[in-house]
Design a protein around this motif. Structure first.
Motif, PDB file in Angstrom:
ATOM      1  N   GLU A 248       1.132  -9.479   5.845  1.00 32.36           N
ATOM      2  CA  GLU A 248       2.274 -10.283   5.524  1.00 32.36           C
ATOM      3  C   GLU A 248       2.084 -10.995   4.474  1.00 32.36           C
ATOM      4  OE1 GLU A 248       5.974 -11.191   7.386  1.00 32.36           O
ATOM      5  OE2 GLU A 248       7.248  -9.830   4.964  1.00 32.36           O
TER       6      GLU A 248
ATOM      7  N   TRP B 255       9.554   6.373   2.774  1.00 27.66           N
ATOM      8  CA  TRP B 255       9.313   8.103   2.769  1.00 27.66           C
ATOM      9  C   TRP B 255       9.926   8.424   4.580  1.00 27.66           C
ATOM     10  CZ3 TRP B 255      10.328   9.224  -1.623  1.00 27.66           C
ATOM     11  CH2 TRP B 255       9.463   8.661  -2.139  1.00 27.66           C
TER      12      TRP B 255
ATOM     13  N   MET C  27      17.206  11.237   3.206  1.00 25.28           N
ATOM     14  CA  MET C  27      16.822  12.572   2.380  1.00 25.28           C
ATOM     15  C   MET C  27      15.275  13.834   3.505  1.00 25.28           C
ATOM     16  SD  MET C  27      15.001  10.610   0.483  1.00 25.28           S
ATOM     17  CE  MET C  27      13.514  10.461  -0.340  1.00 25.28           C
TER      18      MET C  27
ATOM     19  N   VAL D 259       7.909   7.883  -8.663  1.00 24.91           N
ATOM     20  CA  VAL D 259       7.229   8.821  -9.319  1.00 24.91           C
ATOM     21  C   VAL D 259       6.695   9.423 -10.518  1.00 24.91           C
ATOM     22  CG1 VAL D 259       6.174  11.856  -7.886  1.00 24.91           C
ATOM     23  CG2 VAL D 259       7.398  10.288  -6.390  1.00 24.91           C
ATOM     24  N   PRO D 260       7.151  10.246 -11.353  1.00 24.74           N
ATOM     25  CA  PRO D 260       6.885  10.561 -12.249  1.00 24.74           C
ATOM     26  C   PRO D 260       5.992   9.236 -12.867  1.00 24.74           C
ATOM     27  CG  PRO D 260       9.004  10.884 -11.981  1.00 24.74           C
ATOM     28  CD  PRO D 260       8.807   9.942 -10.756  1.00 24.74           C
TER      29      PRO D 260
ATOM     30  N   SER E 254       8.710   2.159 -11.276  1.00 25.14           N
ATOM     31  CA  SER E 254       9.873   2.267 -10.551  1.00 25.14           C
ATOM     32  C   SER E 254       9.891   3.830  -9.334  1.00 25.14           C
ATOM     33  CB  SER E 254      11.115   3.126 -11.585  1.00 25.14           C
ATOM     34  OG  SER E 254      10.812   1.555 -12.072  1.00 25.14           O
TER      35      SER E 254
ATOM     36  N   TYR F  78       3.034   3.392  -5.189  1.00 24.55           N
ATOM     37  CA  TYR F  78       2.125   2.228  -6.317  1.00 24.55           C
ATOM     38  C   TYR F  78       1.157   1.400  -5.886  1.00 24.55           C
ATOM     39  CZ  TYR F  78       5.438   3.524 -10.496  1.00 24.55           C
ATOM     40  OH  TYR F  78       5.955   4.893 -10.869  1.00 24.55           O
TER      41      TYR F  78
ATOM     42  N   LEU G   8      11.852  14.860  -0.832  1.00 20.44           N
ATOM     43  CA  LEU G   8      11.737  14.135  -2.462  1.00 20.44           C
ATOM     44  C   LEU G   8      12.992  14.414  -2.902  1.00 20.44           C
ATOM     45  CD1 LEU G   8       9.087  13.008  -1.454  1.00 20.44           C
ATOM     46  CD2 LEU G   8       8.463  12.963  -4.157  1.00 20.44           C
TER      47      LEU G   8
ATOM     48  N   GLU H 141       3.868   2.749   4.569  1.00 18.33           N
ATOM     49  CA  GLU H 141       3.902   1.537   4.313  1.00 18.33           C
ATOM     50  C   GLU H 141       5.530   3.034   3.241  1.00 18.33           C
ATOM     51  OE1 GLU H 141       1.792   3.704   4.826  1.00 18.33           O
ATOM     52  OE2 GLU H 141       0.035   1.864   5.361  1.00 18.33           O
ATOM     53  N   GLY H 142       6.275   1.760   2.819  1.00 15.34           N
ATOM     54  CA  GLY H 142       7.415   2.943   1.500  1.00 15.34           C
ATOM     55  C   GLY H 142       8.288   3.639   2.187  1.00 15.34           C
TER      56      GLY H 142
ATOM     57  N   GLU I 155       8.594 -14.266  -1.756  1.00 15.28           N
ATOM     58  CA  GLU I 155       7.237 -14.384  -2.229  1.00 15.28           C
ATOM     59  C   GLU I 155       7.228 -15.255  -3.426  1.00 15.28           C
ATOM     60  OE1 GLU I 155       8.257 -11.776  -1.571  1.00 15.28           O
ATOM     61  OE2 GLU I 155       7.498 -10.229  -0.650  1.00 15.28           O
TER      62      GLU I 155
ATOM     63  N   ASP J 273      -0.836  -4.433   3.214  1.00 20.66           N
ATOM     64  CA  ASP J 273       1.044  -3.849   3.372  1.00 20.66           C
ATOM     65  C   ASP J 273       0.904  -4.499   4.685  1.00 20.66           C
ATOM     66  OD1 ASP J 273       3.053  -2.533   4.045  1.00 20.66           O
ATOM     67  OD2 ASP J 273       2.631  -1.531   2.596  1.00 20.66           O
ATOM     68  N   ARG J 274       2.408  -4.618   4.890  1.00 18.67           N
ATOM     69  CA  ARG J 274       2.662  -5.563   5.826  1.00 18.67           C
ATOM     70  C   ARG J 274       3.331  -4.529   7.020  1.00 18.67           C
ATOM     71  NH1 ARG J 274       7.784  -8.538   3.600  1.00 18.67           N
ATOM     72  NH2 ARG J 274       8.720  -6.506   2.709  1.00 18.67           N
ATOM     73  N   ALA J 275       2.914  -3.362   6.548  1.00 15.59           N
ATOM     74  CA  ALA J 275       3.534  -1.796   7.538  1.00 15.59           C
ATOM     75  C   ALA J 275       3.180  -1.552   8.111  1.00 15.59           C
ATOM     76  CB  ALA J 275       3.949  -0.843   6.200  1.00 15.59           C
TER      77      ALA J 275
ATOM     78  N   ALA K 179       0.679  -1.503  -0.365  1.00 17.12           N
ATOM     79  CA  ALA K 179       0.224  -0.077  -0.039  1.00 17.12           C
ATOM     80  C   ALA K 179       0.957   1.453  -0.056  1.00 17.12           C
ATOM     81  CB  ALA K 179      -0.863   0.030   1.335  1.00 17.12           C
TER      82      ALA K 179
HETATM   83  C1  LIG Z   1      15.296   6.124  -0.617  1.00 15.28           C
HETATM   84  C2  LIG Z   1      14.275   6.003  -1.767  1.00 15.28           C
HETATM   85  C3  LIG Z   1      14.763   7.095  -2.096  1.00 15.28           C
HETATM   86  C4  LIG Z   1      13.746   7.748  -2.787  1.00 15.28           C
HETATM   87  N1  LIG Z   1      13.557   8.450  -3.381  1.00 15.28           N
HETATM   88  C5  LIG Z   1      12.737   8.852  -4.872  1.00 15.28           C
HETATM   89  C6  LIG Z   1      12.469  10.188  -5.170  1.00 15.28           C
HETATM   90  O1  LIG Z   1      13.014  11.680  -4.384  1.00 15.28           O
HETATM   91  N2  LIG Z   1      11.467  10.201  -6.144  1.00 15.28           N
HETATM   92  C7  LIG Z   1      10.907   9.392  -6.786  1.00 15.28           C
HETATM   93  O2  LIG Z   1      10.571   9.353  -8.013  1.00 15.28           O
HETATM   94  N3  LIG Z   1      11.281   8.097  -6.323  1.00 15.28           N
HETATM   95  C8  LIG Z   1      11.868   8.169  -5.736  1.00 15.28           C
HETATM   96  N4  LIG Z   1      12.304   7.066  -4.823  1.00 15.28           N
HETATM   97  C9  LIG Z   1      12.173   5.562  -5.653  1.00 15.28           C
HETATM   98  C10 LIG Z   1      10.125   5.159  -5.704  1.00 15.28           C
HETATM   99  O3  LIG Z   1       9.716   6.039  -5.875  1.00 15.28           O
HETATM  100  C11 LIG Z   1      10.332   4.918  -4.404  1.00 15.28           C
HETATM  101  O4  LIG Z   1      10.836   3.643  -4.258  1.00 15.28           O
HETATM  102  C12 LIG Z   1       8.791   4.498  -3.475  1.00 15.28           C
HETATM  103  O5  LIG Z   1       8.649   3.825  -2.643  1.00 15.28           O
HETATM  104  C13 LIG Z   1       8.720   3.487  -5.075  1.00 15.28           C
HETATM  105  O6  LIG Z   1       7.397   3.392  -3.923  1.00 15.28           O
HETATM  106  P1  LIG Z   1       6.548   1.383  -4.538  1.00 15.28           P
HETATM  107  O7  LIG Z   1       4.924   2.076  -3.865  1.00 15.28           O
HETATM  108  O8  LIG Z   1       6.686   0.867  -5.460  1.00 15.28           O
HETATM  109  O9  LIG Z   1       7.178   0.958  -3.125  1.00 15.28           O
HETATM  110  P2  LIG Z   1       7.393   1.178  -1.554  1.00 15.28           P
HETATM  111  O10 LIG Z   1       6.357   2.444  -1.195  1.00 15.28           O
HETATM  112  O11 LIG Z   1       8.000   0.706  -1.055  1.00 15.28           O
HETATM  113  O12 LIG Z   1       5.588   0.518  -1.339  1.00 15.28           O
HETATM  114  C14 LIG Z   1       6.505  -1.292  -1.512  1.00 15.28           C
HETATM  115  C15 LIG Z   1       5.006  -1.355   0.238  1.00 15.28           C
HETATM  116  O13 LIG Z   1       4.763  -2.952   0.000  1.00 15.28           O
HETATM  117  C16 LIG Z   1       4.559  -3.668   0.763  1.00 15.28           C
HETATM  118  N5  LIG Z   1       5.608  -4.880   0.839  1.00 15.28           N
HETATM  119  C17 LIG Z   1       6.364  -5.347   0.371  1.00 15.28           C
HETATM  120  N6  LIG Z   1       5.916  -7.172   0.587  1.00 15.28           N
HETATM  121  C18 LIG Z   1       5.078  -7.534   0.667  1.00 15.28           C
HETATM  122  C19 LIG Z   1       4.741  -8.237   1.856  1.00 15.28           C
HETATM  123  N7  LIG Z   1       5.101  -9.125   1.047  1.00 15.28           N
HETATM  124  N8  LIG Z   1       3.422  -8.402   2.508  1.00 15.28           N
HETATM  125  C20 LIG Z   1       2.738  -7.492   2.421  1.00 15.28           C
HETATM  126  N9  LIG Z   1       3.657  -5.974   2.296  1.00 15.28           N
HETATM  127  C21 LIG Z   1       4.720  -5.823   1.621  1.00 15.28           C
HETATM  128  C22 LIG Z   1       5.570  -2.685   1.693  1.00 15.28           C
HETATM  129  O14 LIG Z   1       5.433  -2.502   3.759  1.00 15.28           O
HETATM  130  C23 LIG Z   1       6.152  -1.238   1.167  1.00 15.28           C
HETATM  131  O15 LIG Z   1       5.329  -0.361   2.214  1.00 15.28           O
HETATM  132  C24 LIG Z   1      13.415   6.277  -4.204  1.00 15.28           C
HETATM  133  C25 LIG Z   1      13.229   5.329  -3.582  1.00 15.28           C
HETATM  134  C26 LIG Z   1      14.160   4.637  -2.155  1.00 15.28           C
HETATM  135  C27 LIG Z   1      14.312   3.602  -1.559  1.00 15.28           C
END
Ligand SMILES: Cc1cc2nc3c(=O)[nH]c(=O)nc-3n(C[C@H](O)[C@H](O)[C@H](O)COP(=O)(O)OP(=O)(O)OC[C@H]3O[C@@H](n4cnc5c(N)ncnc54)[C@H](O)[C@@H]3O)c2cc1C
Length: 480
Positions: free
Chosen positions: A155, A84, A90, A434-435, A432, A54, A93, A81-82, A364, A74-76, A51
């Motif tokens: 999870e 941030w 940082m 934000v954009p 991947s 993406y 963003l 989540e994620g 997984e 989401d496990r968190a 959650a």
């Molecule tokens: C440190 C860092 C900084 C970043 N900064 C930027 C930025 O400034 N601009 C940009 O465009 N991109 C950035 N990114 C890249 C990208 O935008 C982020 O990684 C963003 O969090 C991706 O969103 P997401 O939803 O794909 O993943 P996440 O935000 O990581 O969310 C994934 C979620 O899935 C859950 N999950 C995973 N596996 C399981 C499971 N087996 N069971 C239950 N829950 C699970 C996690 O708990 C997590 O909450 C950054 C990445 C990182 C790591």
């Protein structure tokens, strides 16, 4: 619920959003036929794992397409989540503030709309970049404003594809259980593509007392007065170096293999609608060529992260200094072997070395990882463009679905939609950063809608045949 939910401007924004959704008749009415799972009970059309940004976007886009029987796990805990507000170190963003966010084409869902509702319209121009906590709060607001069905604290342990469903083993406070869904969206983030990438030569015995990956939670207060070694040229290395120094580390040595840092963020140069919409239909050879180019040039850290450490007296940078080995030191701490046999020591090691793309290391997927087709199975690059890292990306279908090396051996793999950075090679940067988030979520939802429609066609045809709303009733031509 986060603190921003009490901001008075949000009520007005939510009313505006409700009007926008009403005008667009969103979310669309549900239409899928529904299916029973392996135990005979109805199963959701889609289970979304994650959650974060993406996962929330995927869930929203699915409901907008009328796929309403979904669940997001989401496990968190909610609000964490994620990366941030957890492991992202940082201050803001890296992305520019004008990116719309999880808008899905609706102005009242944009980050700017949320920000102005919370802080006032006059706060927008002075805003330099988006604070991490604001981005987290914004994602949480989208989720709540759209009433997405998210459950935290659950999870996913393992995933089991089958011909007509995906089995999923879950663990939550109540214990472990197996559920099923017609389709699974893995929105599991950067850490969900194969885990942290650790350089060879790093002794696993260092973790967690003497070393951490930048994606781990790190007790920076415990580094006060200590010597910290950080490895890597990427943004996280610089931000972790800064976090250590700001927490009172006596010195931070940043070791970087390259002699010169990458200068230009080609990712930003390719963050446009052409790349996002056009990449999926490029021929594989062109995708590979672009990937090889970006792989070779790499991206620089943001200048904000560099300025954050430059004026700190304890900061020392070592360019052209690759890490060869790291192991527990004789007298405690970490013994480092660098470059051509140079030896150094540190009290703690932080590896800002990014994430792997490795299907075999996605926990997984353990029971079927070997069946997933990779780029190395499907495409042979011309001489000079061989890059093993690119070959490890999964070869996905047009809807982020996994494909099988041998389809007869692994039916149902395409029911698993890998909606994270591992999709980059096949579909571009639309799972991947934000954009690309709205475009990626739109494509995912469209493709899932088409797949469910095709699967449900017998029921949908029967429904159409039974549909008998008498349009001409009351006119002289009514003949039913
Ligand atoms: C440190 C860092 C900084 C970043 N900064 C930027 C930025 O400034 N601009 C940009 O465009 N991109 C950035 N990114 C890249 C990208 O935008 C982020 O990684 C963003 O969090 C991706 O969103 P997401 O939803 O794909 O993943 P996440 O935000 O990581 O969310 C994934 C979620 O899935 C859950 N999950 C995973 N596996 C399981 C499971 N087996 N069971 C239950 N829950 C699970 C996690 O708990 C997590 O909450 C950054 C990445 C990182 C790591």
């Amino acid at each position: 619920m986060d603190r921003q939910d009490r901001a008075p401007g949000l009520a007005a924004l939510e009313a505006e959003l409700a009007r926008d959704l009403q005008r667009l008749t969103l979310p669309a009415s549900a239409w899928p036929a529904g299916r029973a799972g392996p135990d005979g009970a109805p199963m959701p059309d889609v289970l979304v794992i994650g959650a974060g940004m993406y996962g929330v976007a995927a869930a929203a886009a699915l409901t907008f397409k009328g796929i309403r029987d979904i669940a997001v796990l989401d496990r968190a805990p909610e609000g964490l989540e994620g990366p941030w507000v957890t492991t992202a170190r940082m201050r803001t963003l890296r992305s520019p503030k004008h990116l719309p966010g999880i808008d899905l084409g609706i102005p009242s869902l944009t980050f700017r709309a949320w920000f102005e509702a919370v802080r006032g319209a006059e706060a927008w121009d002075p805003l330099y970049k988006i604070l991490n906590a604001d981005w987290q709060d914004y994602i949480g607001w989208v989720r709540r404003a759209l009433r997405l069905p998210v459950t935290n604290g659950v999870e996913v342990l393992s995933v089991h594809p089958a011909a007509d469903h995906v089995g999923v083993t879950l663990r939550d406070a109540a214990g472990t259980r197996r559920v099923a869904a017609r389709r699974l969206v893995m929105a599991s983030g950067r850490a969900g593509t194969g885990g942290p990438s650790l350089p060879p030569g790093v002794d696993p015995a260092l973790f967690p007392a003497l070393a951490a990956h930048s994606n781990d939670s790190i007790d920076f207060a415990a580094l006060r007065g200590k010597a910290v070694a950080v490895i890597g040229a990427g943004p996280s290395s610089w931000d972790n170096a800064a976090a250590a120094l700001e927490a009172g580390a006596a010195r931070v040595d940043l070791y970087i293999r390259r002699r010169v840092l990458p200068q230009v963020n080609k990712g930003r140069g390719s963050a446009n609608q052409g790349f996002f919409e056009g990449w999926p239909s490029l021929p594989p050879a062109e995708k590979w060529r672009l990937l090889a180019y970006m792989h070779d040039v790499q991206s620089p850290p943001p200048h904000e992260s560099i300025f954050r450490v430059l004026d700190k007296p304890g900061f020392h940078i070592h360019l052209g200094t690759p890490l060869r080995a790291a192991a527990p030191g004789q007298g405690g701490g970490v013994a480092l072997t660098l470059g051509e046999g140079v030896v150094a020591a540190a009290d703690f090691l932080i590896l800002g070395t990014g994430f792997s793309i490795d299907m075999a290391r996605i926990a997984e997927f353990a029971s079927f990882a070997g069946e997933i087709a990779l780029w190395s199975d499907r495409y042979t690059p011309p001489p000079g463009l061989e890059r093993a890292e690119i070959g490890r990306f999964p070869w996905l279908d047009a809807g982020f679905g996994l494909t099988a090396k041998h389809p007869d051996r692994a039916p149902g793999l395409s029911r698993i939609h890998l909606f994270n950075h591992a999709a980059m090679a096949s579909l571009g940067a639309i799972a991947s950063d934000v954009p690309g988030v709205s475009i990626g979520a739109g494509r995912l939802a469209r493709q899932i809608a088409a797949a469910i429609f095709a699967e449900d066609i017998d029921t949908l045809r029967a429904r159409l045949e039974a549909f008998d709303e008498p349009e001409l009733k009351g006119t002289p031509f009514f003949a039913l």
